[in-house]
Every structure is written in structure tokens, then in C-alpha cells.
Design an enzyme around this catalytic site. Structure first.
Site, PDB file in Angstrom:
ATOM      1  N   GLU A  83       0.838  -1.203   0.000  1.00 57.46           N
ATOM      2  CA  GLU A  83       0.000   0.000   0.000  1.00 57.46           C
ATOM      3  C   GLU A  83       0.875   1.257   0.000  1.00 57.46           C
ATOM      4  O   GLU A  83       0.572   2.250  -0.658  1.00 57.46           O
ATOM      5  CB  GLU A  83      -0.913   0.010   1.247  1.00 57.46           C
ATOM      6  CG  GLU A  83      -1.868  -1.173   1.339  1.00 57.46           C
ATOM      7  CD  GLU A  83      -1.274  -2.342   2.121  1.00 57.46           C
ATOM      8  OE1 GLU A  83      -0.054  -2.586   2.023  1.00 57.46           O
ATOM      9  OE2 GLU A  83      -2.041  -3.018   2.817  1.00 57.46           O
ATOM     10  N   CYS A 109      -0.938   0.967   7.292  1.00 53.04           N
ATOM     11  CA  CYS A 109      -1.304   1.211   5.898  1.00 53.04           C
ATOM     12  C   CYS A 109      -2.715   1.765   5.786  1.00 53.04           C
ATOM     13  O   CYS A 109      -2.981   2.642   4.964  1.00 53.04           O
ATOM     14  CB  CYS A 109      -1.167  -0.071   5.072  1.00 53.04           C
ATOM     15  SG  CYS A 109       0.553  -0.503   4.765  1.00 53.04           S
TER      16      CYS A 109
END
Ligand code: ZN
Ligand code: ZN
Length: 181
Positions: A83, A109
Site C-alpha cells: 500500500e 497502511c
């Protein structure tokens, strides 16, 4: 009159969700930590790809798969998560975007995606993040007015469908009849 010549076999196009998750799946195969090979795609409101990443070591650094993990408190910290890589190398406005993630995202994330105003985070394949905020990620998303949910994708079925399209009229494998066994 409707031309039905192309409908003699099943070549329904993949849905957007199936399409993006398949790409994320392929990204995950480049992941360099075998504790989890993750992939993340960022797609804008108009269904255009604006970011993609997999989990990997910093540029020029050794990979877990070559030198072993960098374990701290039961977690491997060597890689940048998919991510984060997707965000770092994204082009375009993430406001209102959707993230397609292979493996349950970790809380760090999720925070980064939410701070970039990503409005939908879809993940497939559960990854056990219980001690690291696995439950709280849903509360965080909720507080940001974002959707965070698991999407159940039948990858075997989707890949078969894609192979069938690729083998079909106009497809890249047409005439070769490639099979997934
Ligand atoms: Zn590792
Ligand atoms: Zn993460």
C-alpha cells in the site's frame, strides 16, 4: 439486428472488482517476503489506475527471500508494504480512490490510505493482524467515512474466465488454446 455471433461461448468480461483484484494478484507475485506476498492497486473515481505496488525491500536493499526476514516482535519489518509503495508511486488524486489489496491491510497502511482520502479499501485473502490492530482498522475506516471490507473473489474462476477470453476471438492466446490446469 443484434449480432449474436460472439455469444456462442462464455466470454463475459470480468467485473471491475475481478479485473482490479486480478491485477493486484499479479503484482503480489513480485513481493519479496514470503510471510506475505501482498499487492495493492489504487484506482480513481473513474476506474483509472493511479497507483500500484507490492511489498518489497528498499531500492538496493537485500530481499527477505534472499537473506531472511528482519523480525521484530513477531513481525517482519524489512519491506515497504504494498500500500505504501502504491501511494509513493501514485500519479493522480487519491481523494475518493479505491484501494484493492491482497491480504488484510495493517493498521499503519490503513491510516496512510485514509489520510490520503482513499474512500474504499477492499481486501481479499485474510492475513492475521490481530495483535496489530486487525480489529481497529474497521473502526478507523468508519471514523473516516470510508468503506473497508473483505471482497470474496473466486480467483480460480476469474482466471479461467480470463483465459477463456484470451483463447477466444481476438484474444492474445487465440489459436493456442492455453489451459490452466
Ligand atoms: Zn520478510
Ligand atoms: Zn501495511
Amino acid at each position: 439486428m443484434e449480432n449474436k455471433s460472439n455469444n456462442s461461448f462464455e466470454t463475459k468480461r470480468p467485473s471491475w472488482e475481478e479485473f482490479w483484484f486480478t491485477l493486484a494478484l499479479f503484482y503480489s507475485t513480485r513481493g519479496t517476503c514470503d510471510r506475505l506476498r501482498a499487492g495493492c492497486l489504487l484506482v480513481d473515481k473513474n476506474n483509472r489506475l493511479i497507483g500500484a505496488g507490492y511489498n518489497g525491500s528498499l531500492p538496493g536493499h537485500p530481499h527477505c527471500d534472499d537473506v531472511g526476514h528482519l523480525m521484530v516482535d513477531g513481525h517482519c519489518l524489512r519491506t515497504l508494504h504494498s500500500e505504501v509503495n502504491a501511494i509513493l508511486y501514485s500519479a493522480g488524486d487519491l481523494d475518493g480512490a479505491t484501494a484493492y489489496v491482497i491480504g488484510t491491510p495493517c493498521i499503519d497502511c490503513v491510516k496512510k490510505l485514509l489520510s490520503k482520502k482513499v474512500k474504499k479499501i477492499l481486501f481479499t485473502r485474510d492475513y492475521d493482524n490481530k495483535e496489530k490492530g486487525g480489529k481497529q482498522i474497521f473502526e478507523l475506516a468508519n471514523s473516516s467515512g470510508a468503506e473497508l471490507r473483505r471482497a470474496d473473489i473466486d480467483f480460480a474462476k476469474v482466471l479461467k474466465k480470463k483465459i477463456s477470453i484470451l483463447n477466444g476471438p481476438g484474444g492474445a492466446f487465440n489459436g493456442q488454446d492455453i489451459k490452466l490446469t
